[in-house]
Design an enzyme around this catalytic site. Structure first.
Site, PDB file in Angstrom:
ATOM      1  N   HIS A 101      38.335  28.554 -19.451  1.00 15.37           N
ATOM      2  CA  HIS A 101      38.712  27.266 -20.047  1.00 15.37           C
ATOM      3  C   HIS A 101      37.714  27.020 -21.176  1.00 15.37           C
ATOM      4  O   HIS A 101      36.537  27.373 -21.056  1.00 15.37           O
ATOM      5  CB  HIS A 101      38.517  26.084 -19.099  1.00 15.37           C
ATOM      6  CG  HIS A 101      39.343  26.079 -17.861  1.00 15.37           C
ATOM      7  ND1 HIS A 101      38.950  26.700 -16.717  1.00 15.37           N
ATOM      8  CD2 HIS A 101      40.514  25.468 -17.581  1.00 15.37           C
ATOM      9  CE1 HIS A 101      39.855  26.490 -15.776  1.00 15.37           C
ATOM     10  NE2 HIS A 101      40.806  25.743 -16.261  1.00 15.37           N
ATOM     11  N   ASP A 104      34.439  25.735 -19.926  1.00 12.93           N
ATOM     12  CA  ASP A 104      33.599  26.669 -19.145  1.00 12.93           C
ATOM     13  C   ASP A 104      32.652  27.369 -20.096  1.00 12.93           C
ATOM     14  O   ASP A 104      31.509  27.668 -19.760  1.00 12.93           O
ATOM     15  CB  ASP A 104      34.418  27.799 -18.503  1.00 12.93           C
ATOM     16  CG  ASP A 104      35.571  27.324 -17.664  1.00 12.93           C
ATOM     17  OD1 ASP A 104      35.496  26.199 -17.165  1.00 12.93           O
ATOM     18  OD2 ASP A 104      36.543  28.103 -17.521  1.00 12.93           O
ATOM     19  N   GLU A 232      51.330  27.266 -15.130  1.00 16.34           N
ATOM     20  CA  GLU A 232      50.888  27.526 -13.755  1.00 16.34           C
ATOM     21  C   GLU A 232      51.313  26.372 -12.846  1.00 16.34           C
ATOM     22  O   GLU A 232      50.815  25.258 -12.978  1.00 16.34           O
ATOM     23  CB  GLU A 232      49.364  27.675 -13.744  1.00 16.34           C
ATOM     24  CG  GLU A 232      48.824  27.975 -12.363  1.00 16.34           C
ATOM     25  CD  GLU A 232      47.310  28.181 -12.379  1.00 16.34           C
ATOM     26  OE1 GLU A 232      46.776  28.701 -13.377  1.00 16.34           O
ATOM     27  OE2 GLU A 232      46.680  27.813 -11.380  1.00 16.34           O
ATOM     28  N   GLU A 268      49.883  31.024  -8.780  1.00 15.71           N
ATOM     29  CA  GLU A 268      48.690  31.105  -7.928  1.00 15.71           C
ATOM     30  C   GLU A 268      49.123  30.980  -6.468  1.00 15.71           C
ATOM     31  O   GLU A 268      49.680  29.952  -6.067  1.00 15.71           O
ATOM     32  CB  GLU A 268      47.703  29.986  -8.296  1.00 15.71           C
ATOM     33  CG  GLU A 268      46.466  30.074  -7.435  1.00 15.71           C
ATOM     34  CD  GLU A 268      45.382  29.076  -7.794  1.00 15.71           C
ATOM     35  OE1 GLU A 268      45.084  28.913  -8.995  1.00 15.71           O
ATOM     36  OE2 GLU A 268      44.838  28.465  -6.868  1.00 15.71           O
ATOM     37  N   HIS A 271      48.566  27.814  -4.597  1.00 14.01           N
ATOM     38  CA  HIS A 271      49.419  26.701  -5.008  1.00 14.01           C
ATOM     39  C   HIS A 271      50.802  26.832  -4.384  1.00 14.01           C
ATOM     40  O   HIS A 271      51.431  25.825  -4.027  1.00 14.01           O
ATOM     41  CB  HIS A 271      49.529  26.640  -6.533  1.00 14.01           C
ATOM     42  CG  HIS A 271      48.214  26.403  -7.210  1.00 14.01           C
ATOM     43  ND1 HIS A 271      48.069  26.391  -8.574  1.00 14.01           N
ATOM     44  CD2 HIS A 271      46.972  26.168  -6.704  1.00 14.01           C
ATOM     45  CE1 HIS A 271      46.796  26.159  -8.883  1.00 14.01           C
ATOM     46  NE2 HIS A 271      46.120  26.027  -7.757  1.00 14.01           N
ATOM     47  N   ASP A 296      47.341  34.367 -10.399  1.00 13.87           N
ATOM     48  CA  ASP A 296      45.965  33.966 -10.104  1.00 13.87           C
ATOM     49  C   ASP A 296      45.694  34.331  -8.649  1.00 13.87           C
ATOM     50  O   ASP A 296      45.880  33.506  -7.745  1.00 13.87           O
ATOM     51  CB  ASP A 296      45.787  32.449 -10.311  1.00 13.87           C
ATOM     52  CG  ASP A 296      45.305  32.126 -11.719  1.00 13.87           C
ATOM     53  OD1 ASP A 296      45.232  33.048 -12.544  1.00 13.87           O
ATOM     54  OD2 ASP A 296      44.989  30.952 -11.972  1.00 13.87           O
ATOM     55  N   ASP A 307      43.233  22.881  -1.860  1.00 14.38           N
ATOM     56  CA  ASP A 307      43.174  24.090  -2.666  1.00 14.38           C
ATOM     57  C   ASP A 307      41.835  24.796  -2.430  1.00 14.38           C
ATOM     58  O   ASP A 307      40.863  24.510  -3.116  1.00 14.38           O
ATOM     59  CB  ASP A 307      43.315  23.614  -4.129  1.00 14.38           C
ATOM     60  CG  ASP A 307      43.601  24.727  -5.083  1.00 14.38           C
ATOM     61  OD1 ASP A 307      43.928  25.828  -4.625  1.00 14.38           O
ATOM     62  OD2 ASP A 307      43.506  24.475  -6.296  1.00 14.38           O
ATOM     63  N   ASP A 309      41.044  27.999  -2.776  1.00 16.55           N
ATOM     64  CA  ASP A 309      40.710  29.060  -3.743  1.00 16.55           C
ATOM     65  C   ASP A 309      39.833  30.159  -3.142  1.00 16.55           C
ATOM     66  O   ASP A 309      38.738  30.455  -3.645  1.00 16.55           O
ATOM     67  CB  ASP A 309      39.998  28.468  -4.972  1.00 16.55           C
ATOM     68  CG  ASP A 309      40.940  27.737  -5.914  1.00 16.55           C
ATOM     69  OD1 ASP A 309      42.152  27.984  -5.865  1.00 16.55           O
ATOM     70  OD2 ASP A 309      40.448  26.904  -6.698  1.00 16.55           O
ATOM     71  N   ASP A 339      41.314  33.747  -9.305  1.00 14.94           N
ATOM     72  CA  ASP A 339      40.966  32.320  -9.353  1.00 14.94           C
ATOM     73  C   ASP A 339      40.463  31.965  -7.955  1.00 14.94           C
ATOM     74  O   ASP A 339      41.172  31.348  -7.155  1.00 14.94           O
ATOM     75  CB  ASP A 339      42.189  31.492  -9.755  1.00 14.94           C
ATOM     76  CG  ASP A 339      41.810  30.064 -10.113  1.00 14.94           C
ATOM     77  OD1 ASP A 339      40.657  29.688  -9.845  1.00 14.94           O
ATOM     78  OD2 ASP A 339      42.661  29.335 -10.654  1.00 14.94           O
TER      79      ASP A 339
END
Ligand code: XLS
Ligand code: CA
Ligand code: CA
Length: 437
Positions: A101, A104, A232, A268, A271, A296, A307, A309, A339
């Protein structure tokens, strides 16, 4: 140059019998499977945000992970250190791609111009680092969800001034992605959604979202950005109702707005789980529409409704995913982006390597098994047989649109009660497990 991972050398492939936790047991990047190398099939990417920015903070306390590259007091110096650490990590892990991003990579400034200048300084450096290391950009994106101004969304904000701020960020992030040769650009809905209908005009917000995306398509055409645009999906978190719920919702939204030719889906798995689906379901929906663009790769937790991850270490789920990827002929220009983040209490720097190594090995193993299931198991034949009544005669006439409802009624009357045919799910599962081994 300073090293951030002094205890870790380049990760090598040592084969299945290896017990070295800092080696690959299945991911041999040059091994050929189904006509391509593992590296070409899997197109692994490391994400910048979890791996180099996150320290494990949660609503109950600050992050306990001490990342040495975040110790600089000046945010720009910190961003430079982070980039050194990131490229050292990509190179030692041996991944071909990364994703980021805007925020980031470089900190937000006090104005649009300052934020653009910050990003540009780091992006120019990233270009040199890509050239030195050979690591490429899978996708870039803009963070339209962290800054407090986006509390009511970015493109779907009820305040036009915020929409403009979001547009400035996306424009700069597309420019950065283009400059870095990014193969895709991702739109994740961030805070595009709502919590209460009482204060929300959903129809208007979704129309704004479509218009925003349309202008991004125009901008890409104007500037010659040829990367694939990806959306996404996610059903909830941060907002209660995210607009991009799942693959089917996104596909419907794109088609409703005439945007379907310009976007594919970045799916993802975590998700998909939050949407109440098996991730493979959502991935298949996207693939069937010709819109599976990238993945992802991660997983959620069956008991948690949020979430998490986590690194994708479940073999069956990875095989489900890779079967679909192989059936559609690969993911390129997309890839498998991790991710995923280490758990909050995983505080050694090696833990970041363990997470990625395990996930890369899992998908490499899954690739081989998926190819075997697709080519050497009974499953494709059984599946074909299951639908064989549509392959010839009246079934095929129905598929071709040549039978009316009355024709179908007359056939029912002539044929009488159909013979019962088992769905044999248990048999399919047992055969699948034989190939998983
Ligand atoms: C958050 C999303 C995000 C996107 C990129 O849940 O996964 O990280 O992948 O903005
Ligand atoms: Ca994601
Ligand atoms: Ca997620």
């Amino acid at each position: 140059m300073k090293t951030y991972f002094p205890n870790t050398e380049k990760i090598q492939f040592e084969g299945e019998s290896s017990r070295n936790p800092l080696a690959f047991r299945y991911y041999d990047e040059n091994r050929i499977v189904a006509g391509k190398t593992m590296k070409e099939h899997l197109r692994y990417a490391v994400c910048y945000w979890h791996t180099f920015c996150g320290t494990g903070a949660d609503p109950f306390g600050p992050g306990p992970q001490q990342l040495p590259w975040l110790n600089a007091s000046n945010p720009m110096e910190q961003a430079h250190q982070k980039m050194d650490a990131a490229f050292e990590f990509f190179t030692k892990l041996g991944v071909p791609f990364y994703c980021f991003h805007d925020r980031d990579m470089a900190p937000e400034g006090n104005s649009v111009e300052e934020s653009e200048a910050n990003l540009w300084e780091l992006v120019k450096r990233a270009k040199d680092k890509q050239a030195e290391s050979g690591v490429k950009l899978l996708w870039g994106t803009a963070n339209l969800f962290s800054h407090p101004r986006y509390m009511n969304g970015g493109a779907t904000n009820s305040n036009f001034d915020v929409v403009c701020q979001g547009a400035a960020q996306v424009k700069a992030a597309i420019d950065a992605t283009k400059f870095l040769g990014g193969e895709n650009y991702v739109f994740w809905g961030g805070r595009e959604g709502y919590d209460s209908l009482l204060n929300t005009n959903m129809k208007r917000e979704k129309a704004h979202f479509a218009e925003f995306l349309r202008q991004c398509v125009n901008y890409a055409e104007e500037t010659g950005f040829t990367g694939q645009f990806l959306i996404e999906p996610k059903p909830m978190e941060p907002t209660k109702h995210q607009y991009d719920v799942d693959s089917a919702t996104v596909i419907g939204f794109l088609r409703e707005n005439g945007l379907e030719k310009h976007f594919k889906i970045n799916h993802e798995p975590n998700h998909g789980t939050l949407a109440g689906h098996d991730p493979a379901h959502d991935i298949q929906v996207a693939a069937d529409a010709g819109m599976l663009g990238s993945i992802d790769a991660n997983r959620g937790d069956a008991q948690n409704g949020w979430d998490t991850d986590q690194f994708p270490t479940n073999l069956n789920s990875a095989v489900d995913i890779m079967r679909i990827v192989l059936q559609q002929g690969g993911l390129a220009p997309g890839g498998l982006n991790f991710d995923a983040k280490t758990r909050r209490n995983s505080t050694d720097l090696e833990d970041i390597f363990y997470g990625h190594i395990g996930a890369m090995d899992n998908f490499a193993r899954a690739l081989v098994i998926a190819d075997d299931v697709n080519n050497n198991s009974e499953i494709p034949k059984m599946l074909k047989q299951r639908y064989s009544s549509f392959d010839a005669g009246q079934g095929s006439a129905f598929e071709a649109g040549k039978l009316s409802l009355s024709d179908l009624r007359d056939l029912a009357a002539t044929k009488g009660e159909p013979t019962q045919i088992s769905g044999q799910q248990e048999l399919y599962e047992n055969i699948y497990n034989i190939h998983i081994g």
